[in-house]
Design an enzyme around this catalytic site. Sequence first.
Site, PDB file in Angstrom:
ATOM      1  N   THR A   1      46.164  40.102  35.774  1.00 34.68           N
ATOM      2  CA  THR A   1      46.667  38.967  35.577  1.00 34.68           C
ATOM      3  C   THR A   1      46.962  38.748  33.870  1.00 34.68           C
ATOM      4  O   THR A   1      47.827  39.000  33.404  1.00 34.68           O
ATOM      5  CB  THR A   1      45.710  37.492  35.779  1.00 34.68           C
ATOM      6  OG1 THR A   1      44.389  37.849  35.473  1.00 34.68           O
ATOM      7  CG2 THR A   1      45.821  37.663  37.391  1.00 34.68           C
TER       8      THR A   1
ATOM      9  N   LYS B   1      40.504  44.511  37.586  1.00 35.71           N
ATOM     10  CA  LYS B   1      41.172  43.732  36.684  1.00 35.71           C
ATOM     11  C   LYS B   1      40.045  42.611  36.226  1.00 35.71           C
ATOM     12  O   LYS B   1      39.156  42.494  37.003  1.00 35.71           O
ATOM     13  CB  LYS B   1      42.069  42.851  37.583  1.00 35.71           C
ATOM     14  CG  LYS B   1      41.531  42.036  38.513  1.00 35.71           C
ATOM     15  CD  LYS B   1      41.990  40.505  38.505  1.00 35.71           C
ATOM     16  CE  LYS B   1      42.296  39.910  36.953  1.00 35.71           C
ATOM     17  NZ  LYS B   1      41.810  38.420  36.913  1.00 35.71           N
TER      18      LYS B   1
ATOM     19  N   THR C   1      31.560  40.981  40.635  1.00 34.67           N
ATOM     20  CA  THR C   1      32.589  40.504  39.753  1.00 34.67           C
ATOM     21  C   THR C   1      34.020  40.520  40.053  1.00 34.67           C
ATOM     22  O   THR C   1      34.260  41.316  41.154  1.00 34.67           O
ATOM     23  CB  THR C   1      32.410  41.631  38.527  1.00 34.67           C
ATOM     24  OG1 THR C   1      33.191  41.265  37.389  1.00 34.67           O
ATOM     25  CG2 THR C   1      32.819  42.941  38.992  1.00 34.67           C
TER      26      THR C   1
ATOM     27  N   GLU D   1      39.772  37.842  27.657  1.00 35.89           N
ATOM     28  CA  GLU D   1      40.765  37.327  27.199  1.00 35.89           C
ATOM     29  C   GLU D   1      40.806  37.027  25.745  1.00 35.89           C
ATOM     30  O   GLU D   1      39.863  36.410  25.075  1.00 35.89           O
ATOM     31  CB  GLU D   1      41.027  35.895  27.914  1.00 35.89           C
ATOM     32  CG  GLU D   1      41.612  35.901  29.309  1.00 35.89           C
ATOM     33  CD  GLU D   1      41.697  34.740  30.101  1.00 35.89           C
ATOM     34  OE1 GLU D   1      42.299  34.867  31.057  1.00 35.89           O
ATOM     35  OE2 GLU D   1      40.850  33.921  29.959  1.00 35.89           O
TER      36      GLU D   1
ATOM     37  N   ASN E   1      43.703  29.909  27.188  1.00 31.03           N
ATOM     38  CA  ASN E   1      42.872  29.135  28.336  1.00 31.03           C
ATOM     39  C   ASN E   1      43.242  27.746  28.354  1.00 31.03           C
ATOM     40  O   ASN E   1      43.041  26.880  29.046  1.00 31.03           O
ATOM     41  CB  ASN E   1      41.359  29.211  28.566  1.00 31.03           C
ATOM     42  CG  ASN E   1      41.218  30.736  29.303  1.00 31.03           C
ATOM     43  OD1 ASN E   1      41.483  31.010  30.292  1.00 31.03           O
ATOM     44  ND2 ASN E   1      40.589  31.600  28.483  1.00 31.03           N
TER      45      ASN E   1
END
Lengths: 398, 398
Positions: free
Chosen positions: A148, A174, A185, A271, A393
């Site tokens: 993603t 991922k 997870t 991220e 985010n």
Amino acid sequence: MQANYTEIPFTWPQGFKADGVHAGLRQEKLDMGWLYSETPAAAAGVYTTNQFQAAPTKLTKQTINQQHQLQAIVLNSANANSCTGAQGEKDAQQMQQLAATKLGLSTALVGVASTGIIGELLPMKVIANGIAQLQLTDNHKVTTAVLTTDTHAKTVAVTCELAGKKITISGFCKGSGMIHPNMATMLGFVTTDAAIDGYLLQALLSQATDTTFNQITVDGDTSTNDMVTVLANGAAGNQPLTAGSADYATFTAAFTYVLGELAKKIAADGEGATKLVAVNVAGAWSDFEGQQVAKAIVGSNLVKAAIYGEDPNWGRIMVAIGQTNAHLDLSAVDVTLNDLPLIQASQAGSTEVTTLTKALAAKVITLNVELHNGTGHGQAWGCDLTYDYVKINATYHS
Amino acid sequence: MQANYTEIPFTWPQGFKADGVHAGLRQEKLDMGWLYSETPAAAAGVYTTNQFQAAPTKLTKQTINQQHQLQAIVLNSANANSCTGAQGEKDAQQMQQLAATKLGLSTALVGVASTGIIGELLPMKVIANGIAQLQLTDNHKVTTAVLTTDTHAKTVAVTCELAGKKITISGFCKGSGMIHPNMATMLGFVTTDAAIDGYLLQALLSQATDTTFNQITVDGDTSTNDMVTVLANGAAGNQPLTAGSADYATFTAAFTYVLGELAKKIAADGEGATKLVAVNVAGAWSDFEGQQVAKAIVGSNLVKAAIYGEDPNWGRIMVAIGQTNAHLDLSAVDVTLNDLPLIQASQAGSTEVTTLTKALAAKVITLNVELHNGTGHGQAWGCDLTYDYVKINATYHS
């Protein structure tokens, strides 16, 4: 202990096929894929502890728990099929059925995995179109199709010998955001051609997850879709592994290495992350407390922001340690930062601030913590907290 | 229930004096202050649960616990005197002694509070210079002197009548970062001229803290210096309050209001924050679980980042709820966002995304959560996660 396994370039173990395609869930990138074993494989899984378990996660758990066997897993990115109610459950079942039909398998041998936005229904025509395109190949496209906001595919493969038979263990996963696994997870997929019973494989996976995937954090949030699955098809021809044997010890070490490397790759590609933060705790009251302290440090927003800012603000590490319930000798905490004394006897260490600041420019920050209060150890992995984490985010949905 | 108290502009209760000065710990801003009662006051405190409790926090706890009385509190910002070992303890004691000497009091009646960078020794000459300058005045400078990265002073005052006597309760606090109180919080100071026994005051403070200061979070980190203290000097002349009386109920409501308002002001002025996030949970299994769910939502980095980005990504709220251990009816969660249906029966609510996005432009975001699984309630307050939070914390030290 010398490792009895060797890391090799990523490849599928014997008897596994895979593929990845662009079905249309994402604008351009690969967004669907599958994994297939030429024979039914022993299978094990660990799943999110989030109470709102997504439909595909529940379905795969239910399928694996029937007899700990799978022959294929079909997956998509861009849409998590989570918080989608009864329709979401039907859609996951239909995705399973479509893959089973195309492969000529019973649905009892097909797992389903989804990741992406929560709360939107799967566009089933797009999913059907994707499954129609999937082939049985040797390519690695599925390792990209699962991503993603990840910046790159995360794969690792090792080989070892079990009583003269060469076996391979290959994993991909991922990660990126909503990463704070608890018992399981994000999406992780491990395949091996070793022969091992499904229930033994389940025990091994659950145990190895505790010190690997469960010890990483990106943002403290536990996704509804977290899942790691393992397929072992026995194509390598080894004697089926038995608990307690030397071969089982070799396999366990190799398997745990694969999970640990995948976990670290997720942490490093969190991220917005610019640095991997690795924490090793020694001298803890118990291994459990060592892991708890390690995870508290990598989980602290303030520690993460200081590391991003390359600021040796060590008091924040003390704050993170002190807010656990671990048994501590309050005046005996030592911490090194990339081998430089940062904290000594719970106070400022002997290293000059300018030296520490320079060390913080590194891409991997290793904090070795000695609690001088026992023989327990723990490790955890995380990343820094950056502007880009907030940016990604704040704008993911729209 | 109608409130029996009235909010008034900030003022000190009868018999209290205070001051704030620039001692030189910070470049220009006020950095030291004190609070003084003309007579010994009943005193209570709640303190951080971080195992590395700072020297001034430990000293004040020890002092209050002697006989639940204090007559003065001296404080400084810019330096937390935390993780400073034996020298730090001596310095806190010297700060207490200097203030006691100047005020002609026993050290047993003087509390000490510090906030700022962790791990550096207090510059005692500067501290002594500050105490030498402090006077007994009616000004409110101490409410500014206590601040660190806060953008403004946080004060609240209320008045109510207890059996015909007018009493005042005045509170101020500092917050901003490292805010995730557990049993206590950052620095909060409440004064009142009501007459109440110190032990009863302690019980009331501990209870009121659980639903106020302990229900806010900025970043999940619990500081080493968190402390809220209350001084009640009885100058209003009311009959000393007794547990269970109507006057005690009135006082409890007014006192809890003061703590709640201070807590909300801390959340709204969290480091880098642009919005206050208020969560009200109803229909929980118990009040405890209601509070747990509320705090999980305001504590989620992903929820906080989405609110900053004005993105109605409601799946993240489900993730936050689902990762608690609260008893849930998984298909019955309703959530409104500023009164607009956001989640209905655990799925997307009926409001258009564009309408939700517009609503998210507000400065206060209220999420009302109905779990349909009991009669428990809970509230919590937090803020959004912004670029500025990362910026402030990446560069705080250097």
